[in-house]
Motif scaffolding. Structure first.
Motif, PDB file in Angstrom:
ATOM      1  N   THR A 131       0.828  -1.204   0.000  1.00 32.61           N
ATOM      2  CA  THR A 131       0.000   0.000   0.000  1.00 32.61           C
ATOM      3  C   THR A 131       0.863   1.254   0.000  1.00 32.61           C
ATOM      4  O   THR A 131       0.617   2.206  -0.748  1.00 32.61           O
ATOM      5  CB  THR A 131      -0.927   0.010   1.228  1.00 32.61           C
ATOM      6  N   PHE A 132       1.895   1.249   0.834  1.00 34.08           N
ATOM      7  CA  PHE A 132       2.790   2.398   0.911  1.00 34.08           C
ATOM      8  C   PHE A 132       3.453   2.666  -0.439  1.00 34.08           C
ATOM      9  O   PHE A 132       3.532   3.807  -0.889  1.00 34.08           O
ATOM     10  CB  PHE A 132       3.854   2.167   1.985  1.00 34.08           C
ATOM     11  N   ASP A 143       4.029   5.677  -5.508  1.00 36.47           N
ATOM     12  CA  ASP A 143       4.289   5.621  -6.943  1.00 36.47           C
ATOM     13  C   ASP A 143       3.214   6.291  -7.786  1.00 36.47           C
ATOM     14  O   ASP A 143       3.348   6.342  -9.021  1.00 36.47           O
ATOM     15  CB  ASP A 143       4.439   4.160  -7.393  1.00 36.47           C
ATOM     16  N   LEU A 144       2.148   6.784  -7.162  1.00 37.86           N
ATOM     17  CA  LEU A 144       1.048   7.356  -7.939  1.00 37.86           C
ATOM     18  C   LEU A 144       1.494   8.558  -8.772  1.00 37.86           C
ATOM     19  O   LEU A 144       1.133   8.682  -9.948  1.00 37.86           O
ATOM     20  CB  LEU A 144      -0.101   7.758  -7.002  1.00 37.86           C
ATOM     21  N   ILE A 161      -7.520   3.749  -6.458  1.00 36.97           N
ATOM     22  CA  ILE A 161      -8.325   4.973  -6.397  1.00 36.97           C
ATOM     23  C   ILE A 161      -8.522   5.456  -4.952  1.00 36.97           C
ATOM     24  O   ILE A 161      -8.306   6.642  -4.655  1.00 36.97           O
ATOM     25  CB  ILE A 161      -9.683   4.782  -7.100  1.00 36.97           C
ATOM     26  N   PRO A 162      -8.918   4.580  -3.980  1.00 35.53           N
ATOM     27  CA  PRO A 162      -9.021   5.057  -2.587  1.00 35.53           C
ATOM     28  C   PRO A 162      -7.697   5.591  -2.042  1.00 35.53           C
ATOM     29  O   PRO A 162      -7.675   6.549  -1.268  1.00 35.53           O
ATOM     30  CB  PRO A 162      -9.476   3.804  -1.814  1.00 35.53           C
ATOM     31  N   LEU A 163      -6.577   4.951  -2.464  1.00 36.41           N
ATOM     32  CA  LEU A 163      -5.273   5.429  -1.999  1.00 36.41           C
ATOM     33  C   LEU A 163      -4.953   6.791  -2.601  1.00 36.41           C
ATOM     34  O   LEU A 163      -4.355   7.645  -1.941  1.00 36.41           O
ATOM     35  CB  LEU A 163      -4.184   4.421  -2.362  1.00 36.41           C
ATOM     36  N   ALA A 164      -5.347   6.994  -3.859  1.00 36.58           N
ATOM     37  CA  ALA A 164      -5.142   8.300  -4.494  1.00 36.58           C
ATOM     38  C   ALA A 164      -5.935   9.380  -3.774  1.00 36.58           C
ATOM     39  O   ALA A 164      -5.475  10.525  -3.629  1.00 36.58           O
ATOM     40  CB  ALA A 164      -5.552   8.226  -5.964  1.00 36.58           C
ATOM     41  N   GLU A 165      -7.132   9.026  -3.289  1.00 35.64           N
ATOM     42  CA  GLU A 165      -7.933   9.990  -2.530  1.00 35.64           C
ATOM     43  C   GLU A 165      -7.253  10.344  -1.219  1.00 35.64           C
ATOM     44  O   GLU A 165      -7.240  11.501  -0.794  1.00 35.64           O
ATOM     45  CB  GLU A 165      -9.330   9.412  -2.272  1.00 35.64           C
ATOM     46  N   GLU A 166      -6.634   9.339  -0.574  1.00 33.06           N
ATOM     47  CA  GLU A 166      -5.979   9.571   0.714  1.00 33.06           C
ATOM     48  C   GLU A 166      -4.788  10.503   0.583  1.00 33.06           C
ATOM     49  O   GLU A 166      -4.549  11.339   1.461  1.00 33.06           O
ATOM     50  CB  GLU A 166      -5.528   8.234   1.328  1.00 33.06           C
TER      51      GLU A 166
END
Length: 671
Positions: free
Chosen positions: A412-413, A418-419, A466-471
């Protein structure tokens, strides 16, 4: 203090100073070189002259006496008289000193007055008590009586045990008595108890009073009331360590207790555990019923946790709807699992808040010591990972931390990290899935879907990144990339001579609610010369209730420019059907959860039929999502569905695989 001095040499007055002359009111010339006996008898009296004779005769070396004389008919003075015999080379000499006692009296009077003034000042400002060496009270002032509620008669003869609040330890008072017993001053803060049982704080100084041998024989205690100060300190401490809404411990206090628990566990070789509990879908309670009701629910949840935990540990509220529980000293990890199951079972009982029966569940992550971490940071991180594992999987459940979750955390990290690189290096791409008229298989539009081919992990699902991009705040740049990519592709299709088909773009809540979203959106369309009729947008129903007025305004601006709006995943959120009447959308996309089993279960068919008819009555195009079976397609067609989307007709396709669809506007790839 001034002293009169005279000297006797060979029984004659050989010298006297001016002070002596002034005190005795003498004429110096008249008595110079006079015989001492005559002079002293005349100056003072015969008794004093006789005392000095004992010095002259060598019978004594020192004398001390007093005398009262009249310097004039109306004035009487008292003299303090000293005489000292000195043997010198010229023979015996006697030095006499006289002091006007009235000066001593005046000085003493001034000293006594100063002491009285000081006592008055102290009595007005301080609480004063004197005890004997055994601690028995021998004196108290009015302030002591006022603050303690006892009379002087009730206090004198007692020890300070009468006002002991039992707040301080025995060691505290042992150290106090050890200090003053050694003759040293003790200073500190003490909480005492009044006669009525209430307590107060005093800043205390205890001064030993010593006898001629330097040993304390009584003690003077001077105290100042600091109750208000301590209450303010307590309020500050409360604000620092406790949650203002629920009264539970906050994160800072939980951190402190966790460190203490770990130290104790290491010393005693024992186990304990922590739980993170995140309330499922609490946000919708706030959004639909308001923050006041939401706050009352949080208070009720905290109270229920407190009742369950009782004295076995502590309950804390971290923020929002996230709680933490520390369970102290367990025999096995199974106890933590049993406790989590008890929470889930207890939450089956609804919370009665105002006129509502609120049913709510929780996702629980557990980390046990030592298996779940051997320091506070590791334990909290692992409990958090376990909680999010539950929340992402199924909710309303619990999970013990294991090392596989740690591997997932590392993944996850890295994905989050990397986004930005993925956006800069064009690792993202788009695929397109058609929406089809089920009667003639004609394509009504395409839905643009983002894909990410990660250089290490391969293809990563949008549901993961997508949820990680929101975070991490990357969702808006990624959303802008999608809009630009779709517009660029529409422009290319037009340049290549294809008849255009509308393309729908999924918008996140964050992107949709940006201050200048509409302006930027149409700027991009103009940049690529794309007519708005060829672009549609899709939003989720949760967005409708987050900012009702703002959403309505944006929808109207889009509609004014001929942009059609689709409401995606209908049936997965918590908004009521009434929201469909409030917000004018063009397309209603029914989630697969309302379609699955429609061909065999009459209850599912009834729900789907109701939603389809509602949408059509509001002039919406109704779309069934996620269709995979022929029977499902036939069932929704019978219910009057307008369009369908799913693997039965076509999976999402890359641009290179879409040529035939673009030429025929038909979906001919289905089974």
């Amino acid at each position: 203090m001034k002293q009169g001095v005279f000297v006797i040499v060979q029984e004659r007055i050989s010298y006297m100073n001016q002070v002596c002359v002034d005190i005795l009111d003498l004429d110096v010339k008249q008595y110079q070189d006079c015989h001492y006996s005559t002079a002293i008898a005349q100056w003072i009296n015969k008794e004093t002259a006789h005392c000095f004779k004992s010095l002259i005769d060598g019978n004594k070396t020192d004398i001390h006496t007093t005398a009262m004389i009249h310097t004039n008919p109306h004035e009487v003075i008292i003299l303090d008289i000293y005489g000292h015999y000195v043997h010198s080379a010229v023979g015996p000499q006697v030095i006499g000193c006289i002091t006007d006692v009235r000066q001593k009296g005046e000085q003493l009077t001034r000293s006594l007055k100063d002491l009285a003034d000081m006592r008055y000042s102290i009595d007005q400002a301080a609480i004063v008590a004197i005890t004997n060496r055994r601690g028995k009270i021998t004196y108290v002032n009015n302030k002591f009586c006022e603050i303690s509620g006892y009379t002087a008669e009730e206090l004198i003869g007692q020890t300070h045990q009468i006002i002991n609040s039992h707040y301080h330890s025995r060691d505290f008072f042992k150290e106090l008595w050890r200090t003053i017993g050694l003759g040293k001053v003790w200073k500190g803060e003490i909480r005492n108890r009044r006669k009525d049982g209430s307590t107060y704080w005093v800043n205390t100084t205890i001064v030993p009073i010593k006898d001629e041998n330097g040993q304390p024989y009584q003690y003077l205690a001077i105290r100042y009331d600091i109750t208000d100060k301590k209450q303010n300190e307590e309020q500050v401490r409360y604000m620092a360590f406790y949650d203002h809404l629920t009264g539970l411990a906050n994160r800072r206090m939980f951190d402190k207790c966790l460190k203490e628990a770990i130290n104790k566990a290491k010393q005693r070789n024992i186990k304990f555990g922590i739980m993170f509990v995140d309330l499922d879908s609490f946000k919708y309670v706030n959004d639909t019923l308001g923050h006041v009701t939401g706050d009352k629910l949080l208070i009720a949840v905290g109270e229920r946790f407190q009742q369950m935990v009782s004295k076995r540990g502590i309950v804390a509220r971290f923020s929002g709807d996230e709680f933490a529980i520390l369970i102290d000293q367990i025999d096995s990890y199974n106890e933590l699992q049993q406790f989590a199951e008890a929470i889930i079972d207890d939450f089956k009982q609804p919370f009665l808040i105002e006129d509502y029966e609120l049913n709510i569940t929780g996702s629980i992550g557990i980390a046990a010591y030592p298996g779940g971490g051997e320091d506070p940071e590791a334990m909290m991180k692992h409990a958090d990972l376990a909680m999010y594992y539950v929340k992402n999987e199924q909710k309303n459940d619990y999970q013990m931390f294991n090392m596989d979750m740690n591997d997932m955390s590392q993944r996850t990290f890295q994905i989050q990290n990397d986004l930005r690189k993925a956006l800069e290096e064009e690792q993202f791409s788009l695929v397109y899935q058609p929406r089809v008229n089920p009667i003639d298989a004609s394509i009504q539009s395409f839905e643009a879907l983002i894909r990410w081919e990660h250089p290490e992990f391969g293809e990563i699902s949008p549901s993961e990144f997508i949820p990680l991009a929101e975070e991490v705040g990357m969702i808006n740049p990624i959303g802008t990339w999608v809009i630009r990519s779709v517009c660029r592709q529409i422009s290319l299709w037009s340049s290549n001579g294809y008849d255009l088909i509308p393309v729908s773009i999924n918008l996140s809540a964050s992107q949709f609610m940006q201050a200048y979203f509409v302006h930027h959106f149409f700027q991009i369309l103009q940049e690529f010369k794309v007519d708005p009729v060829w672009v549609q947008v899709e939003i989720t129903e949760s967005l409708l209730i987050e900012n009702e007025k703002g959403v309505r305004d944006i929808l109207q601006k889009l509609r004014d420019k001929s942009i059609k709006v689709a409401l995606d995943d209908f049936g997965t959120g918590y908004s009521s059907l009434a929201y469909l009447r409030k917000f004018k959308v063009d397309i209603l996309k029914i989630d697969r959860s309302l379609i699955k089993g429609i061909s065999t279960q009459s209850s599912e068919k009834l729900i789907a039929s109701t939603v389809i008819q509602l949408g059509k009555s509001l002039d919406m195009t109704v779309v069934a999502e996620g269709l995979e079976e022929k029977e499902e397609v036939e069932a929704v067609v019978q219910l009057g569905i307008d369009e369908v989307q799913g693997y039965y007709f076509s999976k999402p396709l890359r641009v290179g695989d879409m040529e035939r669809m673009l030429q025929t506007k038909k979906c001919l790839t289905y089974m």
